[in-house]
Design an enzyme around this catalytic site. Structure first.
Site, PDB file in Angstrom:
ATOM      1  N   SER A  42     -13.880   7.234 -19.907  1.00 17.57           N
ATOM      2  CA  SER A  42     -13.083   8.243 -19.201  1.00 17.57           C
ATOM      3  C   SER A  42     -11.618   7.854 -19.329  1.00 17.57           C
ATOM      4  CB  SER A  42     -13.455   8.317 -17.710  1.00 17.57           C
ATOM      5  OG  SER A  42     -12.859   7.230 -17.006  1.00 17.57           O
ATOM      6  N   ARG A  85     -20.907  14.295 -17.229  1.00 17.79           N
ATOM      7  CA  ARG A  85     -20.179  13.351 -18.075  1.00 17.79           C
ATOM      8  C   ARG A  85     -20.690  13.435 -19.512  1.00 17.79           C
ATOM      9  NH1 ARG A  85     -18.901   8.023 -14.425  1.00 17.79           N
ATOM     10  NH2 ARG A  85     -18.659   9.151 -12.472  1.00 17.79           N
ATOM     11  N   ASP A 123       0.854  -1.197   0.000  1.00 21.49           N
ATOM     12  CA  ASP A 123       0.000   0.000   0.000  1.00 21.49           C
ATOM     13  C   ASP A 123       0.884   1.239   0.000  1.00 21.49           C
ATOM     14  OD1 ASP A 123      -2.220   1.650   0.128  1.00 21.49           O
ATOM     15  OD2 ASP A 123      -3.005   0.812   1.987  1.00 21.49           O
ATOM     16  N   LYS A 136      -7.487   1.273 -17.790  1.00 21.86           N
ATOM     17  CA  LYS A 136      -7.793  -0.147 -17.574  1.00 21.86           C
ATOM     18  C   LYS A 136      -7.773  -0.907 -18.904  1.00 21.86           C
ATOM     19  CE  LYS A 136      -9.023  -0.286 -13.061  1.00 21.86           C
ATOM     20  NZ  LYS A 136      -8.466  -1.179 -12.041  1.00 21.86           N
ATOM     21  N   VAL A 155     -29.394  12.433  -9.972  1.00 25.99           N
ATOM     22  CA  VAL A 155     -29.381  11.642 -11.203  1.00 25.99           C
ATOM     23  C   VAL A 155     -28.768  12.505 -12.308  1.00 25.99           C
ATOM     24  CG1 VAL A 155     -30.836  10.557 -12.968  1.00 25.99           C
ATOM     25  CG2 VAL A 155     -31.367  10.266 -10.526  1.00 25.99           C
ATOM     26  N   ARG A 208      -5.102   6.575  -1.884  1.00 22.72           N
ATOM     27  CA  ARG A 208      -6.495   7.019  -1.762  1.00 22.72           C
ATOM     28  C   ARG A 208      -6.631   8.026  -0.617  1.00 22.72           C
ATOM     29  NH1 ARG A 208     -11.946   4.898  -3.077  1.00 22.72           N
ATOM     30  NH2 ARG A 208     -10.850   3.447  -4.421  1.00 22.72           N
ATOM     31  N   ASN A 244     -24.173   4.074  -3.250  1.00 24.34           N
ATOM     32  CA  ASN A 244     -23.681   4.582  -1.967  1.00 24.34           C
ATOM     33  C   ASN A 244     -23.948   6.088  -1.844  1.00 24.34           C
ATOM     34  OD1 ASN A 244     -22.796   1.997  -1.588  1.00 24.34           O
ATOM     35  ND2 ASN A 244     -20.627   2.499  -1.306  1.00 24.34           N
ATOM     36  N   TYR A 287      -9.637   7.351 -16.940  1.00 23.93           N
ATOM     37  CA  TYR A 287      -9.432   6.243 -16.004  1.00 23.93           C
ATOM     38  C   TYR A 287      -9.806   4.917 -16.666  1.00 23.93           C
ATOM     39  CZ  TYR A 287     -11.415   2.682 -13.019  1.00 23.93           C
ATOM     40  OH  TYR A 287     -11.777   1.473 -12.502  1.00 23.93           O
ATOM     41  N   HIS A 288     -10.996   4.854 -17.259  1.00 23.98           N
ATOM     42  CA  HIS A 288     -11.402   3.602 -17.901  1.00 23.98           C
ATOM     43  C   HIS A 288     -10.415   3.227 -19.009  1.00 23.98           C
ATOM     44  CE1 HIS A 288     -15.371   4.752 -16.075  1.00 23.98           C
ATOM     45  NE2 HIS A 288     -15.316   3.479 -15.741  1.00 23.98           N
ATOM     46  N   GLN A 297     -15.092  -5.560 -13.219  1.00 26.68           N
ATOM     47  CA  GLN A 297     -16.059  -5.377 -12.159  1.00 26.68           C
ATOM     48  C   GLN A 297     -17.090  -4.313 -12.521  1.00 26.68           C
ATOM     49  OE1 GLN A 297     -15.002  -5.763  -7.742  1.00 26.68           O
ATOM     50  NE2 GLN A 297     -14.855  -3.581  -8.099  1.00 26.68           N
ATOM     51  N   THR A 349     -12.620  -3.330 -15.121  1.00 23.50           N
ATOM     52  CA  THR A 349     -13.905  -2.661 -14.946  1.00 23.50           C
ATOM     53  C   THR A 349     -14.814  -2.919 -16.144  1.00 23.50           C
ATOM     54  OG1 THR A 349     -15.007  -0.495 -14.947  1.00 23.50           O
ATOM     55  CG2 THR A 349     -12.760  -0.534 -15.733  1.00 23.50           C
TER      56      THR A 349
END
Lengths: 366, 366
Positions: free
Chosen positions: B153, B300, B5, B159, B228, B9, B214, B155-156, B182, B118
């Site tokens: 994105s 987005r 670690d 991956k 939303v 984060r 969440n 980030y995506h 995921q 992802t």
């Protein structure tokens, strides 16, 4: 017109104890020579595109209508030789291009990004390769999606990553870009470089930066057997260096639309490695070089016999007039190489970089 | 068993003035607590996977049979907020993973790399999404190729780059890997974390690291309208945090073959954003929270109505027993959140990061 350079190819050659066969003048001298023969001025920026502060200044000052992006580490064996060089390749190529995308978005959103890609992004799938996208019919539904990629080295992977990043910048930010998925380039000169010896372009023949036909021609001149990797059935698209410049010009003159990520497969003919070896052997014999073809153990991991049929019509549709490969061109290359015979570094010729190291450090002890 | 670690984060939260709703103890304290409740020892290595010297030492010392790789920047808005954060994301994720692949090759070539991917790599194509690969029939020929990617994105994209690099390492070096693509995770606790409050895991609700369900539950508790984005027809795969751990365990217990890059689509149900908002609104009303649904302007760039039907059978075939989402789970989340009500940072809730900045610096003047 401006050029951005950080002389990384010269640095990488130094690191490896190799050099271009043709002597490459300094940037300032080449710019002066071009001014003399053409009357055109080129401004120069010396720095790395990974350096965000530098690159932002370039884009802000030049406000480019088009960027022709050749600023990447371009060798597959270089990227496979060590972890350090793999990281250097993906960092330089992916992060450098990512910087460029942000600065175009922020300072020159209408600019047309003409990006050098590679046919090697596709690998050798068992279906015809399309130009960037493929219509897929699946379980009764249809979509046109990016053509799946099976790149064959960590360098080729960096280009796949670039393609995905640039496609995204076009989709989300409305940038416009043409990806030139180039085949293997051969040849020594163009009409422009032939005007003045100070303008000559590089001719690499070493295992890192040399491309196969150029390497075979040089091997023929120095009396080295032609190094065919494995069976030699590996088939790729090829084009003359003169045609690469025609293609770039056609792309710039016919820009992509805003939001469009356009992909051109940039090659004119396809050959197997064995076909090229036979062509060079035959042409060399005609001018007095008797040379053997040597099937050396393949340092790469790749299919040595495979289906290969990529589409390449989009540049022809824009007006590309190909110079096809033949004995005459090979003989003229052999003669040009012979004139530089004394500059050849013999130790640079044989392949050393292994795609799959035989006994990686530590693995044997695990 | 070892953990690596670098507390990134925690750092990123600090940078943004946000925090996990649940208080996260220091690593040493969490390891002690786990020792007390389970009798199991976890060794810790504190450092970054981008630091090659550090990571090599970890792999050499631990000679892992399996690596569960969660060590990436995981937020899409974080990656879109600035050039610096985009570069940080792709550097950390792509170069960090590339380092890991080399050290596994050299020091632990039989190790099973279980990598967190992802579902967002696929985007929302108009055909059914398969698990990593798709058989394509094209012009009378067939091949099974990597499923085309349309990530949403930067980030995506990182991956997607990882997936290509890892696939290559399996194809060329014979490594073995499972990519867990995921879906969106929801939930607060697992059987393990529930045993001792020092073991509690993070519950992020801010616009960078919070996931949609969440976030909605927290918004309901604090009396913030449910945010939303746009029409709310965006549909994704979801799974309970308990099921994510089941999936990782199943992957580790059933390793990929040498040379295999296996892809599992890791989610149990699919919902649209509007369906989730309605579920939370209804469940919240049952426990006394009256809350509105607010269709805010979508920060987005994404399709707000689209086809979505991804296959997800491979983990079920290995024995995954899903915990499905329902009112009862939502009510229990609301109660847990209420107990931490005083820790909520209200300014962290509203979305601020724009996928397409309205007036990028300088663009207006060009």
């Amino acid at each position: 017109m401006s050029v951005v350079d950080n002389f990384s190819r010269r640095e990488w050659h130094k690191r490896n104890g190799t050099d271009s066969l043709t002597p490459i003048r300094g940037l300032d001298e080449r710019i002066s020579a071009w001014r003399e023969v053409s009357g055109n001025e080129i401004a120069s920026y010396v720095g790395a595109i990974e350096d965000a502060e530098f690159l932002e200044r370039v884009i802000v000052e030049t406000k480019p209508e088009a960027v022709i992006h050749y600023g990447e580490q371009a060798s597959a064996p270089f990227s496979m030789a060590s972890r350090e060089q793999a990281v250097e390749t993906q960092y330089t190529n992916v992060i450098g291009t990512l910087n460029l995308l942000f600065f175009l978005r922020d300072h020159a959103p209408d600019c047309h990004l003409v990006k050098l890609g590679t046919m090697g992004e596709y690998g050798t799938p068992n279906i015809d390769i399309e130009e960037g996208y493929i219509e897929i019919e699946h379980k009764g539904r249809k979509d046109t999606l990016p053509f799946p990629k099976l790149p064959g080295s960590l360098y080729h992977l960096s280009k796949v990553h670039d393609s995905h990043n640039i496609h995204f910048a076009c989709r989300i930010w409305g940038l416009r870009s043409t990806d030139l998925n180039q085949g293997v380039v051969y040849g020594i000169e163009t009409d422009e470089t032939a005007q003045d010896e100070r303008l000559c372009t590089r001719f690499d023949y070493d295992e890192w930066f040399g491309t196969v036909l150029n390497r075979f021609c040089l091997q023929a001149v120095v009396g080295h057997p032609l190094t065919v990797y494995g069976k030699g059935g590996q088939t790729r698209g090829f084009l003359n260096i003169r045609d690469t410049l025609q293609c770039v010009e056609l792309a710039v003159e016919n820009p992509a639309d805003a939001g469009e990520f356009r992909v051109f497969n940039q090659f004119t003919e396809q050959f197997s490695v064995s076909q090229l070896a036979e062509l060079v052997q035959r042409s060399a014999a005609e001018v007095g070089f008797e040379i053997d073809i040597d099937h050396v153990e393949n340092p790469r991991v790749e299919l040595e016999e495979h289906y290969y049929n990529p589409v390449h019509t989009k540049l022809l549709d824009l007006g590309l007039k190909p110079s096809y490969l033949g004995d005459e061109l090979v003989r003229s290359m052999l003669k040009t190489i012979e004139r530089q015979r004394e500059r050849v570094i013999d130790s640079a010729i044989d392949p050393r970089t292994q795609w799959k190291p035989a006994s990686p450090a530590g693995a044997a002890t695990s």
